[in-house]
Structures are given as structure tokens and as C-alpha cells.
Motif scaffolding. Structure first.
Motif, PDB file in Angstrom:
ATOM      1  N   GLY A  19      26.369 -24.333  39.086  1.00 25.07           N
ATOM      2  CA  GLY A  19      24.247 -24.252  39.223  1.00 25.07           C
ATOM      3  C   GLY A  19      24.512 -23.280  39.825  1.00 25.07           C
ATOM      4  N   LYS A  20      22.942 -22.283  39.996  1.00 24.16           N
ATOM      5  CA  LYS A  20      22.288 -21.236  41.063  1.00 24.16           C
ATOM      6  C   LYS A  20      21.360 -21.439  41.902  1.00 24.16           C
ATOM      7  CE  LYS A  20      23.002 -17.719  36.956  1.00 24.16           C
ATOM      8  NZ  LYS A  20      22.726 -17.069  36.387  1.00 24.16           N
ATOM      9  N   VAL A  21      21.819 -20.906  43.465  1.00 23.14           N
ATOM     10  CA  VAL A  21      20.769 -21.502  44.420  1.00 23.14           C
ATOM     11  C   VAL A  21      19.832 -19.800  44.394  1.00 23.14           C
ATOM     12  CG1 VAL A  21      19.965 -21.128  46.656  1.00 23.14           C
ATOM     13  CG2 VAL A  21      21.669 -21.992  46.033  1.00 23.14           C
ATOM     14  N   LYS A  22      17.990 -19.822  44.032  1.00 24.86           N
ATOM     15  CA  LYS A  22      17.575 -19.053  44.178  1.00 24.86           C
ATOM     16  C   LYS A  22      16.853 -19.153  45.676  1.00 24.86           C
ATOM     17  CE  LYS A  22      14.134 -15.325  41.004  1.00 24.86           C
ATOM     18  NZ  LYS A  22      13.534 -15.233  40.063  1.00 24.86           N
ATOM     19  N   ASN A  23      16.584 -17.303  46.063  1.00 27.95           N
ATOM     20  CA  ASN A  23      15.495 -17.409  46.401  1.00 27.95           C
ATOM     21  C   ASN A  23      14.094 -16.626  46.720  1.00 27.95           C
ATOM     22  OD1 ASN A  23      14.335 -16.256  49.249  1.00 27.95           O
ATOM     23  ND2 ASN A  23      15.894 -14.803  49.691  1.00 27.95           N
ATOM     24  N   ASN A  24      13.330 -17.405  46.438  1.00 30.15           N
ATOM     25  CA  ASN A  24      11.900 -17.593  46.463  1.00 30.15           C
ATOM     26  C   ASN A  24      10.738 -17.265  47.127  1.00 30.15           C
ATOM     27  OD1 ASN A  24      12.201 -19.781  46.883  1.00 30.15           O
ATOM     28  ND2 ASN A  24      10.956 -20.868  45.297  1.00 30.15           N
ATOM     29  N   GLY A  25      11.878 -17.035  48.760  1.00 28.01           N
ATOM     30  CA  GLY A  25      10.915 -16.685  49.983  1.00 28.01           C
ATOM     31  C   GLY A  25      10.952 -14.968  49.993  1.00 28.01           C
ATOM     32  N   SER A  26      10.285 -14.700  51.447  1.00 30.52           N
ATOM     33  CA  SER A  26       9.834 -13.519  51.496  1.00 30.52           C
ATOM     34  C   SER A  26      10.799 -12.488  52.147  1.00 30.52           C
ATOM     35  CB  SER A  26       8.586 -13.088  52.158  1.00 30.52           C
ATOM     36  OG  SER A  26       8.247 -14.666  53.048  1.00 30.52           O
ATOM     37  N   ASN A  27      11.977 -14.221  52.576  1.00 27.41           N
ATOM     38  CA  ASN A  27      12.986 -13.677  54.035  1.00 27.41           C
ATOM     39  C   ASN A  27      14.794 -13.542  52.868  1.00 27.41           C
ATOM     40  OD1 ASN A  27      11.261 -13.802  56.274  1.00 27.41           O
ATOM     41  ND2 ASN A  27      11.657 -15.685  55.544  1.00 27.41           N
TER      42      ASN A  27
END
Length: 89
Positions: A19-27
Motif C-alpha cells: 500500500g501507500k502512506v500519504k502525508n496530507n498534513g502540513s509538516n
């Protein structure tokens, strides 16, 4: 953070969950750990695996990283669920 594109497969010796992990935050986050729980048809966890999806290179906002979890083949396994275990800013 969110997990997406989960796929469940097997080969001659292992069951594999990718799978994939996506950073949808601002840090930017570092050392992102994911855990896969490999389950039977009744939802009982029969095995698990833990891996880093991202290490010291970090995952910047908007970026995604792939991961691969695997356990020895067990014909009772029917599903894998994945969750984030830990990460650092």
C-alpha cells in the motif's frame, strides 16, 4: 496521514500486503511505521508484520511512500488490515 492502495497477494511462500502512506498534513514526518494484521475469515489475527514506510529521509506534505508487509503462507489467512503505528515530526 492516510493509507491507500492496499493490495493483498501471495506467492509460493508468503502472503503480501502492499500500500501507500500519504502525508496530507502540513509538516514533514520521519520514521513512519505501519503494522499489518493478517486475519482469518472470522477476523482473528493469525500473524502480523511491521515495517517502516519512511525512514530518515522524511515524507513532506503531499508526498506518498509505498510499503510492503509479508508473512509466511498460511491458507487460513483471508485479509490484511494496516494501521499507522508511529511517526516523528
Amino acid at each position: 496521514m492516510n493509507i491507500s492502495d492496499l493490495k493483498w497477494d501471495n506467492n509460493s511462500s508468503y502472503y503480501v500486503c502492499t500500500g501507500k502512506v500519504k502525508n496530507n498534513g502540513s509538516n514533514t514526518y520521519y520514521y513512519i511505521t505501519v503494522k499489518g494484521s493478517f486475519k482469518d475469515a472470522k477476523g482473528n489475527v493469525l500473524d502480523s508484520d511491521l515495517t517502516y514506510a519512511v525512514g530518515s529521509e522524511g515524507l513532506a506534505p503531499g508526498e506518498a511512500s509505498s510499503f510492503r508487509l509479508s508473512v509466511e503462507k498460511d491458507y487460513r489467512l483471508t485479509d490484511c488490515s494496516v494501521r499507522l503505528m508511529d511517526f516523528e515530526k
